[in-house]
Design an enzyme around this catalytic site. Structure first.
Site, PDB file in Angstrom:
ATOM      1  N   CYS A  85      -4.510   0.419  -2.137  1.00 61.87           N
ATOM      2  CA  CYS A  85      -4.373  -0.849  -1.411  1.00 61.87           C
ATOM      3  C   CYS A  85      -2.751  -2.059  -1.953  1.00 61.87           C
ATOM      4  CB  CYS A  85      -4.930  -1.890  -1.580  1.00 61.87           C
ATOM      5  SG  CYS A  85      -6.357  -1.116  -0.828  1.00 61.87           S
ATOM      6  N   CYS A  97     -10.688  -3.710  -3.922  1.00 60.59           N
ATOM      7  CA  CYS A  97      -9.714  -4.640  -4.766  1.00 60.59           C
ATOM      8  C   CYS A  97     -10.012  -6.195  -5.268  1.00 60.59           C
ATOM      9  CB  CYS A  97      -8.686  -5.291  -3.777  1.00 60.59           C
ATOM     10  SG  CYS A  97      -7.342  -3.815  -3.138  1.00 60.59           S
ATOM     11  N   ASN A 140       0.794  -1.179  -0.155  1.00 60.69           N
ATOM     12  CA  ASN A 140      -0.303  -0.184  -0.109  1.00 60.69           C
ATOM     13  C   ASN A 140       1.010   1.431  -0.230  1.00 60.69           C
ATOM     14  OD1 ASN A 140       0.544  -0.831   2.749  1.00 60.69           O
ATOM     15  ND2 ASN A 140      -1.039   0.229   3.541  1.00 60.69           N
ATOM     16  N   GLU A 189      -3.116  -5.120  -3.662  1.00 66.52           N
ATOM     17  CA  GLU A 189      -3.026  -6.110  -4.029  1.00 66.52           C
ATOM     18  C   GLU A 189      -3.296  -4.819  -5.677  1.00 66.52           C
ATOM     19  OE1 GLU A 189      -4.546  -5.559  -1.004  1.00 66.52           O
ATOM     20  OE2 GLU A 189      -5.516  -6.701  -0.174  1.00 66.52           O
ATOM     21  N   GLU A 213       0.374   5.321   0.397  1.00 65.59           N
ATOM     22  CA  GLU A 213      -0.461   6.475   0.979  1.00 65.59           C
ATOM     23  C   GLU A 213      -0.581   7.719   0.373  1.00 65.59           C
ATOM     24  OE1 GLU A 213      -1.379   5.277   5.080  1.00 65.59           O
ATOM     25  OE2 GLU A 213      -2.249   3.589   4.913  1.00 65.59           O
ATOM     26  N   CYS A 264      -9.628  -5.353   0.127  1.00 66.34           N
ATOM     27  CA  CYS A 264     -11.081  -4.786   0.538  1.00 66.34           C
ATOM     28  C   CYS A 264     -11.878  -5.232  -0.813  1.00 66.34           C
ATOM     29  CB  CYS A 264     -10.814  -3.383   0.525  1.00 66.34           C
ATOM     30  SG  CYS A 264     -10.474  -3.204  -0.538  1.00 66.34           S
TER      31      CYS A 264
END
Ligand code: THU
Length: 163
Positions: A72, A114, A61, A74, A63, A111
């Site tokens: 993210c 993803c 990830n 993934e 940010e 999530c």
């Protein structure tokens, strides 16, 4: 009215029970957590993908102070694989997360956004992605792919399925 049961079966394993390929993928996902940029959540996620040609692609990830601009682990891994090896099917995916000085006890789960991207990737290559969710207490193995995590999914076929 009819009741429809939506059922998924997943496996729970300990690290030593994994085969060598899965062990390596989980290790790479764990390693990738340490290259995450997560100063806002302090939740460092790593993902590792195995491609059909055997290459492993990692992501984590990333940010941003404008929170919604982050990505993210993934999706970072999947988009990197698509950039570097657009023709290579994704065979398996491992995910791990590191927070407050340790890997999460419970397996970390992707999530919704993803999951939707995983659906696209499975549809694109016409094969399920074996998913491994790492936690210190155990590893969930989802051999049948994203369908088990996201039933009644919206997939590219839906765009063709109208009369
Ligand atoms: N995150 C991931 O990288 N993957 C997931 O599946 C869950 C959430 C990231 C997004 C954000 O940077 C941080 O974890 C906290 O939500």
């Amino acid at each position: 009215m009819k009741e429809i049961e939506l059922k998924s079966t997943i496996l729970l394993a300990q690290f030593h029970e994994l085969d060598e390929q899965d062990k390596k993928l989980v290790e790479q996902a764990k390693e990738a957590t340490h290259r995450a940029y997560a100063p806002y959540s302090n939740f460092h996620v790593g993902a590792a993908l195995r491609l059909k040609n055997g290459n492993i692609i990692t992501g984590n990830n990333q940010e941003n102070a404008a929170y919604t601009n982050g990505i993210c682990a993934e999706r970072n891994a999947i988009f990197t694989a698509s950039n570097l090896y657009p023709e290579q099917p994704v065979v398996s995916l491992a995910i791990a997360a590191f927070c407050d000085g340790e890997y999460t006890i419970s397996p970390v789960s992707p999530c919704g956004a993803c999951r939707q991207v995983l659906i696209e990737t499975e549809a694109r290559f016409g094969q399920p992605i074996r998913i491994l969710l790492y936690g210190k207490s155990g590893i969930y193995i989802i051999p049948q792919g994203i369908n088990a995590l996201m039933p009644l999914q919206f997939n590219p076929n839906a765009l063709k399925d109208f009369e």
